[in-house]
Design an enzyme around this catalytic site. Sequence first.
Site, PDB file in Angstrom:
ATOM      1  CE  LYS A 262      -0.341  -0.361   5.056  1.00 22.99           C
ATOM      2  NZ  LYS A 262      -1.166  -0.478   6.165  1.00 22.99           N
TER       3      LYS A 262
ATOM      4  CE1 TYR B 113      11.782  31.628   2.412  1.00 21.13           C
ATOM      5  CE2 TYR B 113      11.659  29.357   2.550  1.00 21.13           C
ATOM      6  CZ  TYR B 113      11.556  30.345   1.676  1.00 21.13           C
ATOM      7  OH  TYR B 113      11.261  30.622   0.606  1.00 21.13           O
TER       8      TYR B 113
HETATM    9  C1  LIG Z   1      -0.436  -1.575   6.848  1.00 25.09           C
HETATM   10  C2  LIG Z   1      -1.233  -2.733   7.170  1.00 25.09           C
HETATM   11  C3  LIG Z   1      -0.471  -4.032   7.214  1.00 25.09           C
HETATM   12  C4  LIG Z   1       1.255  -3.944   7.232  1.00 25.09           C
HETATM   13  O1  LIG Z   1       1.655  -3.378   8.350  1.00 25.09           O
HETATM   14  P1  LIG Z   1       3.492  -3.148   8.795  1.00 25.09           P
HETATM   15  O2  LIG Z   1       3.429  -3.142  10.046  1.00 25.09           O
HETATM   16  O3  LIG Z   1       3.641  -2.275   7.647  1.00 25.09           O
HETATM   17  O4  LIG Z   1       3.836  -4.723   8.259  1.00 25.09           O
HETATM   18  C5  LIG Z   1      -1.009  -5.086   7.589  1.00 25.09           C
HETATM   19  N1  LIG Z   1      -2.202  -5.005   7.943  1.00 25.09           N
HETATM   20  C6  LIG Z   1      -3.145  -4.127   7.868  1.00 25.09           C
HETATM   21  C7  LIG Z   1      -4.609  -4.105   7.854  1.00 25.09           C
HETATM   22  C8  LIG Z   1      -2.395  -2.693   7.517  1.00 25.09           C
HETATM   23  O5  LIG Z   1      -3.348  -1.591   7.434  1.00 25.09           O
END
Ligand SMILES: *Cc1c(COP(=O)(O)O)cnc(C)c1O
Length: 367
Positions: free
Chosen positions: A37, A261
């Site tokens: 994701k 800045y």
């Molecule tokens: C993002 C997510 C994961 C992965 O989590 P990590 O700690 O990045 O491995 C797993 N399950 C769900 C539902 C998530 O939203």
Amino acid sequence: MNGDLHRPTLWIDPRAIAQNIAIARSRSAAEVIAVVKANGYGLGTLTLARAALGGGATQLGTTDLGEAVTLREAGVRAPILTWLNASGVDAAAAAEHQIAVAIGSLEELNALLIQHSVAPVTVHLHLDVGMCREGASPLDWPALFESAARAQRQNKIRIGGLMGHLAQADRAEPELNDQAVQAMLAAKARASVLGLGRLKLHLAATAATLTDPSTHFDMVRFGAGLAGIDPSGRTDLAAAARLTAPVVHSVWASEGTSVGYGGMYRSTHDGYLSVLPLGYADGIPREISTDASVQIAGRRHRVVGRVSMDQIIIDTGPHRYARGTRATIFGAAASGAPTLAEWASWAQSIAHTIICTIGPRVIRSVQ
Ligand SMILES: *Cc1c(COP(=O)(O)O)cnc(C)c1O
């Protein structure tokens, strides 16, 4: 010299990603769902997916169907699961592209069932096991399970699994996971009474994959770990990305010169300042502490003054670096460059936010 001038680049190492999967598989016998994701944790959805599948992951996970369809359109054939479809699940798209969806309420299930699809959509029942962020709360399980069982008997859906997410997803303390493990077992028992068939259970994300076998069940969802981030900080994973940028400008500044800045920094010594063409629009957190540094020619140099939208200023002391000299913002610890974990601490954040917010202007290059 200008020929050497490269653009800010995130260099991605598929071998490191494969190595991280190998570490996950050495800790767990469960199937690995590679979570890709957030533009593949900033590395690119497709890049991360291909490297993870090449390294032994057997499934992919994304937040929504749009990300999953992009993978299908790029030719990825592995099973994909999505778990948060904000405007509801598009049943036709899920069926056509054979993408499984997590369903966390009766309302969501009914919205899926009233649609027409060419084939039954594969559904994972999404259960709240203690986070209060997603999934059906235990009070609602009986109705959800019964409706899902009915829909499966009518061949409208196929129930593929039971999914939970750990509230202590970033901790390495198994006792904190126990209640969630018990809840998954209770859900499994309920599913078996209703004759839902052989379901795959999955609960663990990266930290629990690496530290708590009681959470592994049939599959683990491994995301941050692919990029080399162990949220619990217990395991040294391989850094999958290195961020570099060229020096674009170098100036001499005498002691007492106000820099950047608002004159937030006044130089404490005579020396050179070098500018890198990256700023908060590219993911360099504006909140960084005065300890933040980059590596140039093997040396650590401090970031000084305010982070601008597109630029940062580096105090390179006696060193005048030629335009085009490559600076490493973060990379593997062994290289001596700052790590993602260091940037996270400078920004008082977590490594995820650093890697996920590298902007679109930064080139992704797979090495
Ligand atoms: C993002 C997510 C994961 C992965 O989590 P990590 O700690 O990045 O491995 C797993 N399950 C769900 C539902 C998530 O939203």
